[in-house]
Structures are given as structure tokens and as C-alpha cells.
Design an enzyme around this catalytic site. Structure first.
Site, short mmCIF file in Angstrom:
data_model
loop_
_atom_site.label_atom_id
_atom_site.label_comp_id
_atom_site.label_asym_id
_atom_site.label_seq_id
_atom_site.Cartn_x
_atom_site.Cartn_y
_atom_site.Cartn_z
N ARG A 74 0.29 -6.62 6.05
CA ARG A 74 -0.58 -5.45 5.86
C ARG A 74 0.24 -4.17 5.98
O ARG A 74 1.43 -4.20 6.30
CB ARG A 74 -1.74 -5.47 6.87
CG ARG A 74 -1.20 -5.74 8.26
CD ARG A 74 -1.73 -4.93 9.35
NE ARG A 74 -1.71 -3.53 9.15
CZ ARG A 74 -0.68 -2.73 9.43
NH1 ARG A 74 0.47 -3.23 9.87
NH2 ARG A 74 -0.77 -1.44 9.26
N ASP A 98 -2.68 5.19 2.58
CA ASP A 98 -2.81 4.07 1.64
C ASP A 98 -2.94 4.55 0.21
O ASP A 98 -2.63 3.81 -0.72
CB ASP A 98 -4.03 3.23 2.01
CG ASP A 98 -3.73 2.41 3.26
OD1 ASP A 98 -3.85 2.96 4.37
OD2 ASP A 98 -3.32 1.25 3.12
N ARG A 123 -6.82 -6.74 -2.30
CA ARG A 123 -7.31 -5.58 -1.54
C ARG A 123 -7.36 -4.38 -2.50
O ARG A 123 -6.44 -4.20 -3.31
CB ARG A 123 -6.39 -5.25 -0.35
CG ARG A 123 -6.39 -6.36 0.70
CD ARG A 123 -5.69 -5.92 1.97
NE ARG A 123 -6.53 -5.02 2.77
CZ ARG A 123 -6.09 -4.36 3.84
NH1 ARG A 123 -4.83 -4.48 4.21
NH2 ARG A 123 -6.89 -3.57 4.52
N LYS A 161 -6.44 4.35 7.19
CA LYS A 161 -7.27 3.48 8.03
C LYS A 161 -8.50 4.20 8.56
O LYS A 161 -8.44 5.37 8.93
CB LYS A 161 -6.40 2.97 9.18
CG LYS A 161 -7.07 2.07 10.18
CD LYS A 161 -7.80 0.89 9.59
CE LYS A 161 -6.97 0.05 8.65
NZ LYS A 161 -7.82 -0.87 7.83
N GLN A 221 -5.04 -2.46 14.91
CA GLN A 221 -3.64 -2.32 14.48
C GLN A 221 -2.86 -1.42 15.44
O GLN A 221 -1.65 -1.60 15.61
CB GLN A 221 -3.55 -1.74 13.07
CG GLN A 221 -3.99 -2.68 11.96
CD GLN A 221 -5.45 -2.53 11.63
OE1 GLN A 221 -6.26 -2.12 12.46
NE2 GLN A 221 -5.83 -2.86 10.41
#
Ligand code: MRU
Length: 357
Positions: free
Chosen positions: A52, A243, A95, A254, A202
Site C-alpha cells: 500500500r 494519492d 484500487r 488518507k 497505518q
């Protein structure tokens, strides 16, 4: 466990015919490497976050498709390409938010097409080389991002980060954590607050783990404690990864990142987004166009608990990312430099240069 930087998150092992990943779902308790040999195994590892972090997902997809294509036996390019396109579409469906996944797979396709007049050996070799180039460029970008980021910081500062944008999410120094690692090497003495990052932790499992392993002064906090440490004057800058950065600077990262940005604005703390050029998506004019992944409800109600912590059948909403508006971002830092608002022109210039070189 060995030294942090000797842990390799993603690599291709062509002898084994496998994509080898460090299973991030088992950290911080166990360092387990998985050899993934089929497209289905690779898809599952990306979906379930065994690998990830936006750049690492891109590298995994590139190595993954390369590994899968080495095993293909075909008569001609048309058939080879048809198989490539099928695996590409399949891996791309794992994803939706991190643009690096799509950019990396597109790059692999462009490279393959450049060699279509050659033979099967050349097609396979081209895919191996391109995947390696994607990984190497990522690693180089991280160091430059770290230098630019560090130029904005002062020794002794308190920093706050959300999720994990470090060694485990990228290559080598990571993105948001790169200035911290460089500062550590140069005796800056930062103290870092790591948000735990609900629901998948995370921050607790990965960021706290890797910073501690690297000897950085790190303090883990629950997400709802960020305001408190900011109010106490213990945070002088916020560093986060990304991202997907839209053309106007709106940034998907996130879930929880946008809340941290709102808090930083309120307390007058600079909020920095750090990521490679590959995370900029000029095809996305603004944040509203970014597709946000929604994940299983059990991640909120059950995961990590020894028993369920919410009533049966309760409605749950579990978006994996949110979009921080460009107007909450102090600067966007890439390997090319530091962009200040308004971001549009600088991001376009960087991206176009990158595409043309
Ligand atoms: O769902 P994840 O763990 O893949 O989300 C990761 C993040 O949001 C990171 O902050 C982002 O990918 C930047 S990684 C350099």
C-alpha cells in the site's frame, strides 16, 4: 528485524517468477515477505493493503504485470498485447484513488508498444526495464522531495504526520517522511507526532514503527488528539503524502487528512503535501473529480478488536480517502521543487516537463 532501509517493500524476483512484497498487514509484529505469482494474488495483495501507499502500489503493479508477462507464451505481438491489456485492466481495478497505479500501468503499456516490431524476448525485456525504471525514479524522487521539504523546516521543530508516507509506502526515504529522515541524519532533532489513522492504523502500525526503527523521536497519538497537541504549541509543521493531486492542487490522501488541514489552518501551522510528480493528475481538474475508494464496513466495526465494537446492522460509511482543498495547503513539494498557491500553473509546468522528458 533488520535495519529499516534494508527492508524492501516491493521487488521482482524473476527466477521465482514472483512479485515479492513485505506484507504490511503483519507489521509491526512480524516481517513477512510474500511471493505473489499470479495476477489474482497481486490484485488481492493491493486490494487488501498488503502492499500500500500510492507510489508503492504503482511499483507493485509495474513489477507485477512484468512478472506475469514473462510467463506468457504466444505466437505474435497481437496476442501478447491482448494478454497484457487484460492483466493491466484487472490490476487497475484493485484500487481507484491512487493515480500512481494507473500512471505506472500506462507507462508499461507505452513502453511495450514502442517495441512491438521486435520479438517476444524484447517485449519481455522492455517490461522488466520499465518496471525497474519506475522504481528507481521513485527512489530518486524521494531524496529530492526530502531536500526540498527539509529546506522549509528548522532544527528542533515539532512535526505531525497522518497515515504512512514513508519508507514502507514508497522507496527508500518515502515522501512526507523524507525530510524527517534527512533531518535525522543531519542532527535536526525533530519530534514527530504520528496520527494513528483510523480505521486501518497505518500511522500506528507503520509510521510509528518505521520512525522508531530509524531512531526518530516519535509519539503516537489518536486521530482526535491532533487539535490538542497543536493547541499546546507542540507542532510547527504538518507533513502528509498524497494519492492524487488534481490540477488545481486539491489533494486526495488518507481519510482524516482534510480534518488535520482544517486544524492546521485554525492554529496557523503550515500544512505541507509531499509527493512525486507521478501523483499529479492534470486529467482531474479539481478534487470533486477524484474517485474515493469505499471499503468494507467491518474495517470500522470489527477489525483490530477482539470482539465487535458496534451494534449489529448499524449503518457504516467507510471512505478510505478525503480531499483537502487547495486553499488549506501551504505548499506542495515534489522532486521538482516547492509549489505555492495558486498551484495550477506550477503543477502544469512540472507535469508537462516530466511527460516530455
Ligand atoms: O490506503 P493506503 O494505506 O494505501 O493510503 C496511503 C495514503 O493515503 C498515503 O498517505 C499516501 O498513499 C501517500 S504514500 C507516499
Amino acid at each position: 528485524m533488520g535495519n529499516l532501509f534494508t527492508m524492501v517493500t516491493v521487488r521482482a524476483d524473476y527466477e521465482q517468477g514472483a512479485l515479492v512484497i513485505l506484507d504490511q498487514t503483519q507489521l509491526p509484529n512480524q516481517e513477512v515477505y510474500l511471493a505473489l505469482k499470479t495476477a489474482e494474488e497481486i490484485w488481492e495483495a493491493i486490494y487488501s493493503l498488503k502492499v500500500r501507499g500510492a507510489p508503492a502500489i504503482g511499483v507493485a503493479a509495474a513489477y507485477g504485470i512484468s512478472v506475469c508477462m514473462q510467463k506468457v507464451v504466444v505466437a505474435g505481438f497481437e496476442e501478447f498485447y491482448r494478454k497484457f491489456v487484460k492483466i493491466k485492466a484487472y490490476l487497475a481495478s484493485s484500487r481507484p484513488t491512487a493515480v500512481n497505479l494507473f500512471m505506472a500501468l500506462d507507462r508499461m503499456e507505452v513502453r511495450l508498444l514502442r517495441h512491438q516490431k521486435e520479438d517476444v524476448k524484447a517485449w519481455k525485456q522492455a517490461l522488466r526495464e520499465e518496471a525497474e525504471a519506475i522504481r528507481a525514479e521513485d527512489a530518486g524522487a524521494c531524496r529530492r522531495i526530502g531536500e526540498w521539504g527539509l529546506s522549509l523546516l528548522k532544527p528542533g521543530m515539532g512535526l505531525l504526520t497522518h497515515c504512512n508516507a514513508g519508507h514502507l509506502a514508497v522507496s527508500e526515504y518515502g515522501t512526507a517522511l523524507a525530510p524527517i529522515y534527512l533531518g535525522q541524519e543531519r542532527g535536526y532533532g525533530f519530534s514527530v507526532f504520528a496520527d494513528e489513522t483510523r480505521p486501518l492504523l497505518q500511522g500506528a502500525r507503520l509510521t510509528a514503527f518505521e520512525l522508531q526503527k530509524a531512531g526518530v523521536d516519535v509519539t503516537l497519538i489518536c486521530d482526535n488528539m491532533a487539535s490538542s497537541v497543536m493547541k499546546q504549541g507542540r507542532v510547527q509543521a504538518v507533513l502528509v503524502g498524497c494519492d492524487r493531486v488534481a490540477a488545481n492542487g486539491d489533494t486526495a490522501n488518507k481519510i482524516g487528512t482534510s480534518g488535520v488541514a482544517v486544524l492546521a489552518k485554525y492554529y496557523g501551522i503550515p500544512f505541507y503535501v509531499l509527493g512525486p510528480i507521478s501523483t499529479i493528475d492534470l486529467g482531474c481538474p479539481a478534487g470533486e473529480q477524484i474517485q474515493i475508494e469505499e471499503r468494507a464496513h467491518e474495517e470500522v466495526t470489527e477489525k483490530w478488536y477482539t470482539r465487535r465494537m458496534a451494534p449489529e446492522r448499524v449503518n457504516v460509511y467507510n471512505p478510505a480517502f478525503d480531499v483537502t482543498s487547495a486553499d488549506l495547503i501551504t505548499a506542495i513539494i515534489t522532486e521538482k521543487g516547492i509549489a505555492y498557491p495558486p498551484f495550477e500553473e506550477t503543477l502544469r509546468e512540472w507535469k508537462m516537463k516530466d511527460i516530455l522528458t
